[in-house]
Design a protein around this motif. Structure first.
Motif, PDB file in Angstrom:
ATOM      1  N   THR A   1       0.831  -1.208   0.000  1.00  7.45           N
ATOM      2  CA  THR A   1       0.000   0.000   0.000  1.00  7.45           C
ATOM      3  C   THR A   1       0.865   1.257   0.000  1.00  7.45           C
ATOM      4  O   THR A   1       0.653   2.178  -0.801  1.00  7.45           O
ATOM      5  CB  THR A   1      -0.932   0.006   1.226  1.00  7.45           C
ATOM      6  OG1 THR A   1      -1.747  -1.168   1.211  1.00  7.45           O
ATOM      7  CG2 THR A   1      -1.834   1.226   1.222  1.00  7.45           C
ATOM      8  N   VAL A   2       1.841   1.298   0.878  1.00 13.14           N
ATOM      9  CA  VAL A   2       2.731   2.464   0.975  1.00 13.14           C
ATOM     10  C   VAL A   2       3.487   2.664  -0.335  1.00 13.14           C
ATOM     11  O   VAL A   2       3.593   3.783  -0.858  1.00 13.14           O
ATOM     12  CB  VAL A   2       3.706   2.297   2.154  1.00 13.14           C
ATOM     13  CG1 VAL A   2       4.780   3.383   2.138  1.00 13.14           C
ATOM     14  CG2 VAL A   2       2.943   2.332   3.482  1.00 13.14           C
ATOM     15  N   GLY A   3       4.008   1.578  -0.890  1.00  9.67           N
ATOM     16  CA  GLY A   3       4.741   1.675  -2.147  1.00  9.67           C
ATOM     17  C   GLY A   3       3.864   2.089  -3.309  1.00  9.67           C
ATOM     18  O   GLY A   3       4.290   2.857  -4.185  1.00  9.67           O
ATOM     19  N   ALA A   4       2.623   1.581  -3.342  1.00 14.03           N
ATOM     20  CA  ALA A   4       1.702   1.937  -4.425  1.00 14.03           C
ATOM     21  C   ALA A   4       1.376   3.427  -4.404  1.00 14.03           C
ATOM     22  O   ALA A   4       1.319   4.080  -5.451  1.00 14.03           O
ATOM     23  CB  ALA A   4       0.425   1.110  -4.313  1.00 14.03           C
ATOM     24  N   VAL A   5       1.150   3.966  -3.210  1.00  9.64           N
ATOM     25  CA  VAL A   5       0.867   5.405  -3.093  1.00  9.64           C
ATOM     26  C   VAL A   5       2.045   6.218  -3.630  1.00  9.64           C
ATOM     27  O   VAL A   5       1.874   7.174  -4.395  1.00  9.64           O
ATOM     28  CB  VAL A   5       0.572   5.786  -1.620  1.00  9.64           C
ATOM     29  CG1 VAL A   5       0.521   7.298  -1.455  1.00  9.64           C
ATOM     30  CG2 VAL A   5      -0.750   5.164  -1.178  1.00  9.64           C
TER      31      VAL A   5
ATOM     32  N   VAL B   1      -6.237   5.894  -8.000  1.00  5.77           N
ATOM     33  CA  VAL B   1      -6.437   5.821  -6.552  1.00  5.77           C
ATOM     34  C   VAL B   1      -5.946   4.471  -6.037  1.00  5.77           C
ATOM     35  O   VAL B   1      -5.828   3.504  -6.799  1.00  5.77           O
ATOM     36  CB  VAL B   1      -7.919   6.027  -6.154  1.00  5.77           C
ATOM     37  CG1 VAL B   1      -8.361   7.456  -6.455  1.00  5.77           C
ATOM     38  CG2 VAL B   1      -8.824   5.020  -6.858  1.00  5.77           C
ATOM     39  N   VAL B   2      -5.672   4.430  -4.754  1.00  8.54           N
ATOM     40  CA  VAL B   2      -5.151   3.214  -4.118  1.00  8.54           C
ATOM     41  C   VAL B   2      -6.079   2.803  -2.982  1.00  8.54           C
ATOM     42  O   VAL B   2      -6.558   3.649  -2.220  1.00  8.54           O
ATOM     43  CB  VAL B   2      -3.721   3.438  -3.579  1.00  8.54           C
ATOM     44  CG1 VAL B   2      -3.227   2.206  -2.803  1.00  8.54           C
ATOM     45  CG2 VAL B   2      -2.760   3.772  -4.716  1.00  8.54           C
ATOM     46  N   PHE B   3      -6.311   1.493  -2.874  1.00 11.18           N
ATOM     47  CA  PHE B   3      -7.018   0.887  -1.750  1.00 11.18           C
ATOM     48  C   PHE B   3      -6.118  -0.205  -1.192  1.00 11.18           C
ATOM     49  O   PHE B   3      -5.412  -0.867  -1.957  1.00 11.18           O
ATOM     50  CB  PHE B   3      -8.359   0.290  -2.201  1.00 11.18           C
ATOM     51  CG  PHE B   3      -9.390   1.306  -2.579  1.00 11.18           C
ATOM     52  CD1 PHE B   3     -10.379   1.682  -1.684  1.00 11.18           C
ATOM     53  CD2 PHE B   3      -9.360   1.896  -3.842  1.00 11.18           C
ATOM     54  CE1 PHE B   3     -11.332   2.623  -2.028  1.00 11.18           C
ATOM     55  CE2 PHE B   3     -10.307   2.840  -4.192  1.00 11.18           C
ATOM     56  CZ  PHE B   3     -11.303   3.210  -3.290  1.00 11.18           C
ATOM     57  N   GLY B   4      -6.134  -0.406   0.123  1.00 12.79           N
ATOM     58  CA  GLY B   4      -5.190  -1.361   0.686  1.00 12.79           C
ATOM     59  C   GLY B   4      -5.672  -2.078   1.919  1.00 12.79           C
ATOM     60  O   GLY B   4      -6.828  -1.945   2.353  1.00 12.79           O
TER      61      GLY B   4
ATOM     62  N   ALA C   1      -1.400   8.711   5.064  1.00 15.93           N
ATOM     63  CA  ALA C   1      -1.717   8.789   3.635  1.00 15.93           C
ATOM     64  C   ALA C   1      -3.206   9.040   3.412  1.00 15.93           C
ATOM     65  O   ALA C   1      -3.596   9.731   2.468  1.00 15.93           O
ATOM     66  CB  ALA C   1      -1.281   7.502   2.937  1.00 15.93           C
ATOM     67  N   LEU C   2      -4.040   8.479   4.286  1.00 21.17           N
ATOM     68  CA  LEU C   2      -5.484   8.730   4.181  1.00 21.17           C
ATOM     69  C   LEU C   2      -5.824  10.182   4.486  1.00 21.17           C
ATOM     70  O   LEU C   2      -6.810  10.719   3.979  1.00 21.17           O
ATOM     71  CB  LEU C   2      -6.256   7.811   5.138  1.00 21.17           C
ATOM     72  CG  LEU C   2      -6.374   6.342   4.749  1.00 21.17           C
ATOM     73  CD1 LEU C   2      -6.957   5.531   5.894  1.00 21.17           C
ATOM     74  CD2 LEU C   2      -7.236   6.183   3.499  1.00 21.17           C
ATOM     75  N   LEU C   3      -5.029  10.813   5.323  1.00 23.95           N
ATOM     76  CA  LEU C   3      -5.275  12.203   5.704  1.00 23.95           C
ATOM     77  C   LEU C   3      -4.575  13.195   4.768  1.00 23.95           C
ATOM     78  O   LEU C   3      -4.808  14.404   4.859  1.00 23.95           O
ATOM     79  CB  LEU C   3      -4.798  12.445   7.135  1.00 23.95           C
ATOM     80  CG  LEU C   3      -5.514  11.638   8.227  1.00 23.95           C
ATOM     81  CD1 LEU C   3      -4.829  11.837   9.574  1.00 23.95           C
ATOM     82  CD2 LEU C   3      -6.987  12.030   8.321  1.00 23.95           C
TER      83      LEU C   3
ATOM     84  N   LEU D   1      -4.642   7.575  -1.586  1.00 23.63           N
ATOM     85  CA  LEU D   1      -5.151   6.453  -0.794  1.00 23.63           C
ATOM     86  C   LEU D   1      -6.561   6.768  -0.318  1.00 23.63           C
ATOM     87  O   LEU D   1      -6.797   7.790   0.331  1.00 23.63           O
ATOM     88  CB  LEU D   1      -4.238   6.172   0.397  1.00 23.63           C
ATOM     89  CG  LEU D   1      -4.597   4.928   1.240  1.00 23.63           C
ATOM     90  CD1 LEU D   1      -4.551   3.660   0.396  1.00 23.63           C
ATOM     91  CD2 LEU D   1      -3.674   4.809   2.450  1.00 23.63           C
ATOM     92  N   GLN D   2      -7.503   5.857  -0.638  1.00 23.78           N
ATOM     93  CA  GLN D   2      -8.909   6.099  -0.319  1.00 23.78           C
ATOM     94  C   GLN D   2      -9.396   5.323   0.901  1.00 23.78           C
ATOM     95  O   GLN D   2     -10.218   5.822   1.662  1.00 23.78           O
ATOM     96  CB  GLN D   2      -9.785   5.726  -1.534  1.00 23.78           C
ATOM     97  CG  GLN D   2      -9.468   6.518  -2.785  1.00 23.78           C
ATOM     98  CD  GLN D   2      -9.678   8.010  -2.601  1.00 23.78           C
ATOM     99  OE1 GLN D   2     -10.703   8.443  -2.084  1.00 23.78           O
ATOM    100  NE2 GLN D   2      -8.711   8.805  -3.040  1.00 23.78           N
ATOM    101  N   ALA D   3      -8.892   4.113   1.085  1.00 23.60           N
ATOM    102  CA  ALA D   3      -9.354   3.304   2.230  1.00 23.60           C
ATOM    103  C   ALA D   3      -8.377   2.159   2.480  1.00 23.60           C
ATOM    104  O   ALA D   3      -7.742   1.654   1.543  1.00 23.60           O
ATOM    105  CB  ALA D   3     -10.754   2.749   1.978  1.00 23.60           C
TER     106      ALA D   3
END
Length: 319
Positions: free
Chosen positions: A224-228, A241-244, A254-256, A262-264
């Protein structure tokens, strides 16, 4: 009479001393094994330590570095040391069996957490449901896409997971995700990338090879961190967008973030996994009743609910 009283007092003192030594000798010794060092497992270890301290148990910590050979060596070392219990996140449902069989043959209690092994070797298994983790994030993805896509449209999606690391767990997460997100997505790529630096490269390549991709699903924290970061590097914020899965300080931040990437994420509760696993081991040692399977609930965190994310962030910073 006075001499008798002194003798009696000495006898009581000696008895007390022997009782104290006996209590020390009976201190349970428990090995706690992780298979990598990331925030998830560091939080698990804190849960193990806190529960061990509360129970008066000695905790021996080990890290198998995601290597079956090292995991086997660690288990053999703990067998030789005569530990009372082993609490472990096994690397492989099949490959970790032989070493744990040797432990059970020596009368050592075995508790698994997060992942488990085939058969009934684990006397207690403490888990988050991997399929439910995937389903939760899949639900959030479907709801998001329904809000941004035209009716009947599908989004191109890529998944990054850890099938070559822990296939059973990885497949359950990805399968649960696609089960819920499936009607609204078309999968264009599926790769492995569970560490951040690897995920940056893998997702970057996916974006280059599939310029129409709109969603990245990552099955763990590192992915997730790498995808963002890969989406940022590609200048695709606002387009991809990324979901993880996995709630950590990094994923919460990342959500903030204002980048809207990152969405969720669906968060496990690793502190409770560690704490419950250690407590289960103590119960087994003390021959007390304990459930053979303990499920720790997950938590969905979304960009749309920043207060919940902030509360989660404040909570995990305590650890």
């Amino acid at each position: 009479m006075q001499r008798f009283g002194k003798v009696l007092a000495l006898a009581v003192l000696l008895a007390s001393g022997f009782a104290s030594l006996h209590a020390q000798a009976k201190q349970p010794v428990i090995a706690g094994i992780v298979f990598q060092q990331d925030q998830y497992f560091r939080t698990v270890q804190i849960g193990l330590r806190d529960a061990a301290q509360a129970a008066g148990a000695q905790l021996l910590e080990g890290d198998s570095d995601n290597k079956l050979e090292k995991e086997s060596q660690l288990i053999d070392t703990y067998i030789a040391r005569g530990v009372d219990a082993i609490v472990i996140a096994p690397i492989s449902a099949k490959g970790s069996v032989n070493a744990l069989q040797r432990a059970r043959a020596k009368g050592i209690k075995v508790v698994t957490y997060g992942t488990s092994v085939n058969g009934d070797l684990a006397q207690v298994s403490v888990v988050s449901s991997d399929r439910e983790l995937g389903q939760s994030t899949g639900d959030a993805t479907r709801q998001y896409l329904q809000s941004v896509l035209a009716p009947g449209a599908k989004a191109q999606i890529a998944t990054v997971a850890f099938k070559s690391q822990v296939p059973e767990q990885s497949d359950a997460r990805v399968g649960g995700f696609l089960e819920k997100a499936g009607p609204s997505v078309t999968v264009v790529a599926q790769q492995d990338a569970w560490l951040p630096e690897k995920a940056v490269a893998v997702v970057g390549d996916i974006i280059t090879a599939h310029p129409g991709v709109q969603v990245i699903f990552a099955a763990n924290e590192g992915g997730t961190v790498g995808a963002v970061q890969a989406v940022k590097n590609a200048g695709k914020a606002g387009k991809i967008v990324v979901f993880g899965i996995d709630g950590t300080e990094q994923t919460a931040k990342a959500l903030l973030s204002r980048d809207n990437i990152l969405q969720a994420v669906t968060a496990q509760q690793p502190y409770l996994l560690g704490k419950n696993a250690l407590n289960a081991a103590v119960a087994l040692i003390d021959a007390k009743p304990v459930d053979t399977k303990i499920v720790v609930p997950s938590r969905l965190l979304t960009r749309q609910n920043p207060k919940q994310v902030q509360d989660f962030l404040a909570e995990i910073k305590k650890y």
